[in-house]
Design an enzyme around this catalytic site. Structure first.
Site, PDB file in Angstrom:
ATOM      1  N   GLU A  41       0.700  -1.190  -0.245  1.00  0.00           N
ATOM      2  CA  GLU A  41      -0.295  -0.050  -0.282  1.00  0.00           C
ATOM      3  C   GLU A  41       0.440   1.098  -0.072  1.00  0.00           C
ATOM      4  O   GLU A  41       1.953   0.920   0.971  1.00  0.00           O
ATOM      5  CB  GLU A  41      -0.800   0.325   0.967  1.00  0.00           C
ATOM      6  CG  GLU A  41      -1.371   1.092   1.184  1.00  0.00           C
ATOM      7  CD  GLU A  41      -2.589   1.515   2.373  1.00  0.00           C
ATOM      8  OE1 GLU A  41      -2.865   0.106   3.137  1.00  0.00           O
ATOM      9  OE2 GLU A  41      -2.872   2.563   2.383  1.00  0.00           O
ATOM     10  N   ARG A 271       5.187 -12.376   9.292  1.00  0.00           N
ATOM     11  CA  ARG A 271       5.788 -11.622   9.448  1.00  0.00           C
ATOM     12  C   ARG A 271       7.150 -11.431   9.962  1.00  0.00           C
ATOM     13  O   ARG A 271       7.597 -12.398  10.868  1.00  0.00           O
ATOM     14  CB  ARG A 271       4.843 -10.500   9.548  1.00  0.00           C
ATOM     15  CG  ARG A 271       4.944 -10.228  11.032  1.00  0.00           C
ATOM     16  CD  ARG A 271       4.287  -9.307  11.855  1.00  0.00           C
ATOM     17  NE  ARG A 271       3.598  -8.463  10.652  1.00  0.00           N
ATOM     18  CZ  ARG A 271       3.118  -7.665   9.468  1.00  0.00           C
ATOM     19  NH1 ARG A 271       4.057  -6.661   9.763  1.00  0.00           N
ATOM     20  NH2 ARG A 271       1.938  -7.028   8.713  1.00  0.00           N
ATOM     21  N   LYS A 281       3.977   0.683   9.580  1.00  0.00           N
ATOM     22  CA  LYS A 281       4.230   2.524   9.395  1.00  0.00           C
ATOM     23  C   LYS A 281       3.351   3.647   9.798  1.00  0.00           C
ATOM     24  O   LYS A 281       3.755   4.734   9.170  1.00  0.00           O
ATOM     25  CB  LYS A 281       3.393   2.119   7.670  1.00  0.00           C
ATOM     26  CG  LYS A 281       4.399   0.641   6.722  1.00  0.00           C
ATOM     27  CD  LYS A 281       3.631   1.223   5.658  1.00  0.00           C
ATOM     28  CE  LYS A 281       3.400   0.461   5.020  1.00  0.00           C
ATOM     29  NZ  LYS A 281       2.364   0.212   3.856  1.00  0.00           N
TER      30      LYS A 281
HETATM   31  P1  ATP Z   1       0.993  -1.394   7.505  1.00  0.00           P
HETATM   32  O1  ATP Z   1       1.956  -1.582   8.544  1.00  0.00           O
HETATM   33  O2  ATP Z   1      -0.127   0.050   6.818  1.00  0.00           O
HETATM   34  O3  ATP Z   1      -0.658  -2.335   8.392  1.00  0.00           O
HETATM   35  P2  ATP Z   1       1.548  -3.188   5.837  1.00  0.00           P
HETATM   36  O4  ATP Z   1       2.822  -3.185   6.513  1.00  0.00           O
HETATM   37  O5  ATP Z   1       0.645  -4.456   5.547  1.00  0.00           O
HETATM   38  O6  ATP Z   1       1.020  -1.702   6.205  1.00  0.00           O
HETATM   39  P3  ATP Z   1       1.435  -3.151   2.884  1.00  0.00           P
HETATM   40  O7  ATP Z   1       2.281  -2.729   2.216  1.00  0.00           O
HETATM   41  O8  ATP Z   1       0.180  -3.410   3.068  1.00  0.00           O
HETATM   42  O9  ATP Z   1       1.928  -2.674   4.426  1.00  0.00           O
HETATM   43  O10 ATP Z   1       2.322  -4.867   2.671  1.00  0.00           O
HETATM   44  C1  ATP Z   1       2.803  -4.884   1.726  1.00  0.00           C
HETATM   45  C2  ATP Z   1       2.897  -6.545   1.851  1.00  0.00           C
HETATM   46  O11 ATP Z   1       4.283  -6.775   2.714  1.00  0.00           O
HETATM   47  C3  ATP Z   1       2.132  -7.162   2.435  1.00  0.00           C
HETATM   48  O12 ATP Z   1       1.762  -8.191   1.651  1.00  0.00           O
HETATM   49  C4  ATP Z   1       2.723  -8.156   3.614  1.00  0.00           C
HETATM   50  O13 ATP Z   1       2.470  -9.048   3.790  1.00  0.00           O
HETATM   51  C5  ATP Z   1       3.851  -7.742   3.460  1.00  0.00           C
HETATM   52  N1  ATP Z   1       4.927  -7.261   4.592  1.00  0.00           N
HETATM   53  C6  ATP Z   1       4.419  -6.192   5.242  1.00  0.00           C
HETATM   54  N2  ATP Z   1       5.133  -5.985   6.397  1.00  0.00           N
HETATM   55  C7  ATP Z   1       5.605  -7.482   6.424  1.00  0.00           C
HETATM   56  C8  ATP Z   1       6.848  -8.140   7.336  1.00  0.00           C
HETATM   57  N3  ATP Z   1       6.729  -7.473   8.440  1.00  0.00           N
HETATM   58  N4  ATP Z   1       7.296  -9.034   7.244  1.00  0.00           N
HETATM   59  C9  ATP Z   1       7.094  -9.636   6.305  1.00  0.00           C
HETATM   60  N5  ATP Z   1       6.204  -9.258   5.364  1.00  0.00           N
HETATM   61  C10 ATP Z   1       5.335  -8.167   5.507  1.00  0.00           C
END
Ligand code: ATP
Ligand code: MG
Length: 566
Positions: A41, A271, A281
């Site tokens: 996002e 994650r 974020k």
């Molecule tokens: P927010 O912090 O805004 O909730 P988010 O960290 O999920 O958002 P996105 O931009 O939706 O951020 O993430 C994009 C992709 O990265 C998604 O598929 C998410 O699952 C993956 N992702 C985000 N954070 C992690 C993490 N800490 N470890 C592994 N994958 C991640």
């Protein structure tokens, strides 16, 4: 290990996701195709957690002869921005991955998503609800209690369709109606209790402008985007496990048209969590907005841009992602592992140089005043092809203040009155006298050199300590920024607000550093090991007059010792 023939192929590593993909390919599921996507996002910069998802999605595509899309999941206009769209592309590319022409936006599918939603209404599978947000929450029930049907649930498809069209036309203010899937208010899975598909939001979108007063929810938009793009394996983090039935419901009920090439399957993995940092974020944005850091690319940030500016290489981050692996169970990775990985990488690639960070002047009294000689120093003992360079030596030099102690403890093998050290690749010197200022601080050492100890009769003579140095007449001034953990505790979010746990000493700026001449000409982004001081990178704030270096990581893991571990 690298063999003479070149880098060895990385050890074949597998994990449960790769096993699923391999099995699907073997059985011909999805026609044997592998098509993944990375769906950020655009509401912030990417962080090291995203790197894990990037390496997984692009990595699997590459390993299984598939492809990986970059898709901006831009369904929430309020927090999204083109700055983020651009930084995300930069960061993915910098990490070493390429999406070719496959860059998409969920917002490109808004029209189709809307058409599918109308169809769901006509099919009696979705309805417009006019409860308030609070009422919807109340009707939803709890983990132990079934939800209740909204009084609007039995609206006729015709009435819902009319309202939905008027929602889309912008007739209603925010919050007055939502479109909900008609699934099961008594489901044990709360996500299946008539989840919201569309909300009214009179907000301008960074791509579609004012075209849409309604926006789809993640749970509705994501599976449709996957299906439209022909994604086969939709990899996401564990918190979406409970959303999978809804993901499947959407894919099954939107009456896929002929353009759908696959029925995507969602697979969840754990994650990345790292100690001593945060990866939300929202929290990272607060750090930036409240100016606790200089920006998204502040070298203390766990963002890709921050790590890059800190001096991390893309190879080190990819290697870190390979080392941590992919599992189904949540865990917390030690920051020390990330640091060890970049240390290994830089040890191989970083050129060595001498830089004195906290200078103490040394006068070598028996060395002629008008003389300068070049000593030959190896550029990288780990890499013979890096060659040697000439470093000027003269009568006045700088050494580190803490390489001298006036009254040393027993095992101090550096300089003190009457003792000797070898200057790296140069002479052995002995400290004869200490010069102090009025306040009693040591400001200069008067030394003598064993003038035979470089190339002469005593060249092979060994003394206990070797220290680095820079010739005063040839030294350049530099700024050096030393970084420490941004947060004080291992789990900064443990006590509520991580911002209350910031480490006040996470940045130390040294402005009186003396560096060897070669370092004045470093291009920003150049990785260098300052002998005995750590790995550094030239920062983009460098000017021709004054280079600026960021410390990427210390040479050894001093942190484990300080923290009393090991
Ligand atoms: P927010 O912090 O805004 O909730 P988010 O960290 O999920 O958002 P996105 O931009 O939706 O951020 O993430 C994009 C992709 O990265 C998604 O598929 C998410 O699952 C993956 N992702 C985000 N954070 C992690 C993490 N800490 N470890 C592994 N994958 C991640
Ligand atoms: Mg997300």
């Amino acid at each position: 290990m690298e063999s003479a023939a070149g880098p060895a192929t990385p050890p074949a590593h597998s994990d449960f996701v790769r096993e699923i993909v391999a099995e699907d390919q073997r059985t011909g599921k999805h026609g044997g195709l592998v098509h993944t996507r990375f769906p950020p996002e655009p509401n912030g910069y990417l962080h090291i957690g995203h790197a894990k998802a990037i390496c997984l999605n692009f990595g699997i595509a590459a390993e299984f002869a598939g492809v990986c899309n970059l898709r901006f999941d831009d369904t929430n206009p309020a927090k999204e921005d083109v700055e983020y769209v651009e930084s995300i592309q930069d960061d993915v590319r910098w990490l070493g991955f390429e999406w070719d022409e496959r860059m998409f936006y969920a917002s490109d599918y808004f029209e189709r998503m809307y058409e599918y939603a109308e169809q769901l209404v006509r099919d009696g599978k979705a309805y417009v609800d006019s409860l308030t947000a609070d009422e919807i929450r109340e009707y939803r029930g709890t983990l132990t209690e079934a939800g209740r049907n909204s009084p609007y649930r039995d609206r006729s498809p015709a009435e819902s369709l009319d309202l939905f069209r008027r929602m889309r036309a912008g007739e209603f203010p925010d919050g007055t109606h939502v479109l909900r899937a008609k699934i099961d208010m008594a489901s044990g899975n709360i996500n299946m209790r008539d989840p919201t598909l569309y909300r009214i939001r009179h907000a301008a979108h960074h791509r579609t402008g004012d075209a849409w007063p309604i926006y789809p929810t993640y749970d509705y938009a994501h599976p449709i985007s996957d299906a439209i793009e022909g994604i086969t394996h939709s990899l996401c983090t564990l918190e979406f496990e409970d959303h999978r039935p809804l993901y499947d419901w959407v894919v099954e009920n939107i009456r896929p048209d002929a353009t759908f090439r696959s029925r995507p399957q969602q697979i969840e993995f754990a994650r990345l969590n790292l100690n001593y940092t945060v990866m939300s974020k929202r929290k990272l944005l607060q750090l930036v907005e409240q100016k606790f850091v200089s920006g998204w690319d502040d070298p203390r940030m766990p963002t890709i841009a921050g790590l890059r500016r800190r001096g991390y290489t893309a190879a080190a981050i990819r290697e870190f992602c390979a080392r941590i692996g992919v599992a189904k169970k949540e865990n917390v990775i030690e920051m020390a592992l990330l640091e060890a990985t970049v240390r290994d990488d830089l040890n191989r690639r970083a050129q060595r140089a001498m830089a004195v960070l906290t200078p103490l002047r040394v006068v070598i009294e028996n060395y002629p005043e008008d003389r300068t000689e070049d000593v030959l120093v190896s550029n990288n003992p780990e890499d013979e092809s890096a060659g040697e360079r000439r470093v000027p030596f003269s009568r006045n030099i700088y050494i580190e203040q803490d390489d001298f102690m006036e009254s040393p403890p027993k095992k101090f093998f550096r300089l003190s009155p009457g003792t000797e050290v070898r200057l790296r690749r140069s002479y052995i010197i002995r400290c004869e006298r200490v010069v102090k200022n009025d306040a009693g601080d040591v400001v200069e050492l008067r030394c003598t050199a064993d003038l035979e100890s470089l190339t002469g009769a005593t060249a092979a003579r060994r003394v206990k300590g070797t220290i680095h140095w820079v010739s005063a007449a040839h030294a350049h001034e530099a700024d050096v920024r030393l970084y420490d953990r941004l947060f004080r505790s291992e789990n900064p979010a443990a006590n509520g607000d991580p911002l209350a746990d910031l480490n006040p000493d996470s940045l130390q700026i040294l402005t009186d550093c003396k560096v060897e001449p070669m370092l004045a000409r470093c291009l920003p982004g150049t990785h260098i090991q300052f002998e005995r001081n750590g790995y550094f990178v030239a920062d983009r704030d460098s000017t021709p007059e004054r280079p600026v270096f960021n410390r990427t990581v210390t040479l050894k893991d001093s942190w484990l010792k300080i923290a009393g571990k090991n």
